[in-house]
Design a protein around this motif. Structure first.
Motif, short mmCIF file in Angstrom:
data_model
loop_
_atom_site.label_atom_id
_atom_site.label_comp_id
_atom_site.label_asym_id
_atom_site.label_seq_id
_atom_site.Cartn_x
_atom_site.Cartn_y
_atom_site.Cartn_z
N THR A 103 71.47 47.29 33.06
CA THR A 103 72.75 47.24 33.75
C THR A 103 72.48 47.16 35.25
O THR A 103 71.85 48.05 35.82
N TYR A 104 72.92 46.07 35.83
CA TYR A 104 72.81 45.84 37.28
C TYR A 104 74.21 45.99 37.86
O TYR A 104 75.11 45.26 37.46
N SER A 122 46.92 43.07 22.38
CA SER A 122 48.05 42.16 22.34
C SER A 122 48.63 42.02 23.73
O SER A 122 48.29 42.78 24.64
N ASP A 123 49.49 41.04 23.89
CA ASP A 123 50.21 40.90 25.16
C ASP A 123 51.56 40.25 24.90
O ASP A 123 51.85 39.76 23.82
N ILE A 124 52.40 40.31 25.93
CA ILE A 124 53.73 39.73 25.85
C ILE A 124 53.62 38.23 26.09
O ILE A 124 53.05 37.80 27.09
N LYS A 125 54.14 37.45 25.17
CA LYS A 125 54.07 35.98 25.27
C LYS A 125 55.34 35.37 25.87
O LYS A 125 55.27 34.47 26.67
N LEU A 126 56.49 35.85 25.39
CA LEU A 126 57.77 35.23 25.75
C LEU A 126 58.81 36.28 26.11
O LEU A 126 58.86 37.35 25.49
N THR A 127 59.63 35.96 27.09
CA THR A 127 60.74 36.81 27.52
C THR A 127 62.03 36.12 27.10
O THR A 127 62.24 34.94 27.39
N CYS A 128 62.90 36.87 26.42
CA CYS A 128 64.19 36.35 25.96
C CYS A 128 65.28 37.25 26.53
O CYS A 128 65.27 38.46 26.31
N LEU A 129 66.19 36.68 27.29
CA LEU A 129 67.28 37.42 27.92
C LEU A 129 68.61 36.96 27.36
O LEU A 129 68.85 35.76 27.23
N ASN A 157 75.15 42.87 32.63
CA ASN A 157 74.44 43.51 31.52
C ASN A 157 73.62 42.47 30.78
O ASN A 157 74.14 41.41 30.41
N THR A 158 72.35 42.78 30.57
CA THR A 158 71.50 41.88 29.80
C THR A 158 70.67 42.68 28.81
O THR A 158 70.34 43.84 29.04
N LEU A 159 70.34 42.01 27.72
CA LEU A 159 69.43 42.57 26.73
C LEU A 159 68.13 41.79 26.82
O LEU A 159 68.15 40.56 26.88
N THR A 160 67.01 42.51 26.84
CA THR A 160 65.71 41.86 26.97
C THR A 160 64.89 42.07 25.71
O THR A 160 64.71 43.19 25.24
N LEU A 161 64.40 40.97 25.17
CA LEU A 161 63.49 40.97 24.03
C LEU A 161 62.18 40.37 24.50
O LEU A 161 62.17 39.28 25.08
N TRP A 162 61.08 41.08 24.29
CA TRP A 162 59.76 40.53 24.58
C TRP A 162 59.07 40.26 23.26
O TRP A 162 58.99 41.14 22.40
N LEU A 163 58.60 39.04 23.10
CA LEU A 163 57.87 38.66 21.90
C LEU A 163 56.38 38.78 22.18
O LEU A 163 55.88 38.22 23.17
N THR A 164 55.69 39.53 21.34
CA THR A 164 54.27 39.83 21.58
C THR A 164 53.42 39.23 20.46
O THR A 164 53.90 38.90 19.37
N GLY A 165 52.13 39.11 20.78
CA GLY A 165 51.17 38.60 19.81
C GLY A 165 49.76 38.95 20.23
O GLY A 165 49.57 39.63 21.23
N PRO A 166 48.78 38.48 19.47
CA PRO A 166 47.39 38.78 19.80
C PRO A 166 47.07 38.34 21.23
O PRO A 166 47.56 37.31 21.70
N LYS A 167 46.24 39.13 21.87
CA LYS A 167 45.88 38.87 23.27
C LYS A 167 45.26 37.49 23.45
O LYS A 167 44.43 37.06 22.66
N LEU A 168 45.71 36.79 24.50
CA LEU A 168 45.10 35.52 24.85
C LEU A 168 43.77 35.81 25.52
O LEU A 168 43.67 36.70 26.36
N VAL A 169 42.77 35.06 25.17
CA VAL A 169 41.43 35.31 25.74
C VAL A 169 41.26 34.55 27.02
O VAL A 169 41.73 33.52 27.25
#
Length: 188
Positions: free
Chosen positions: A94-95, A117-124, A176-188
């Motif tokens: 909430t801003y 793992s790391d965060i690959k994609l941000t979805c707002l 107001n925004t909802l944030t989803l971070w999609l994660t996966g195996p760490k990029l080397v």
């Protein structure tokens, strides 16, 4: 590619929910929000209020949001992503103009040294019910900052978490925004 998805440079956006659906979603989310410690990017100004919503409480009501995110990854990035689990949380941000809430330039996908793992994609997803001013999302795609005009109420925006981005101060109303971070195996 999803025929309703529109690609702009390194991000995608869609109109996902109507104003009435946003009200229904917010009503549902507000029943399940919890206070939790936010973990913002280090050394970056972040003055929004952040509460968490367990995935298990919104999985059904936001199915279209989740499906568009996963399908767009499949078609455009091809990351191996971990499944969304009941124990995961999404940020409800909430801003407000009263606090001139903002979030300075930052990355969501900063690899940690010993992480597996790391965060690959941000979805707002913009869940604002009323008009507001300010609170603009900018992404730096290497050639300067780009205003993401499409993050309006009911719309979602998706981009690589390794892109630097920010939210400017809200000067009138509440965003107001909802944030989803999609994660996966760490990029080397």
């Amino acid at each position: 590619m999803d025929p309703k998805a529109v690609k702009r440079h390194a991000y995608y956006w869609w109109k996902v929910y109507t104003p009435q659906q946003i009200k229904d979603i917010n009503k549902h989310i507000n029943k399940h929000l919890i206070k939790a410690k936010d973990n913002p990017a280090s050394n970056v100004l972040k003055t929004s209020t952040v509460r968490m919503i367990p995935y298990r409480h919104i999985e059904v009501i936001l199915k279209e949001f989740f499906n568009k995110s996963l399908y767009t990854n499949f078609l455009n990035w091809g990351y191996h992503l971990y499944p969304l689990l009941d124990g995961e949380y999404l940020n409800y941000n909430t801003y407000s103009a009263g606090k001139k809430s903002e979030y300075g330039w930052h990355l969501d996908g900063i690899p940690e040294k010993n992480a597996v793992s790391d965060i690959k994609l941000t979805c707002l997803l913009n869940l604002s019910e009323k008009d507001y001013q300010g609170g603009d999302l900018y992404i730096n795609m290497g050639g300067g900052k780009t205003l993401i005009k499409e993050l309006t109420p009911g719309n979602m925006v998706m981009f690589s978490s390794f892109l630097c981005h920010k939210v400017t101060p809200v000067t009138k109303g509440t965003r107001n925004t909802l944030t989803l971070w999609l994660t996966g195996p760490k990029l080397v």
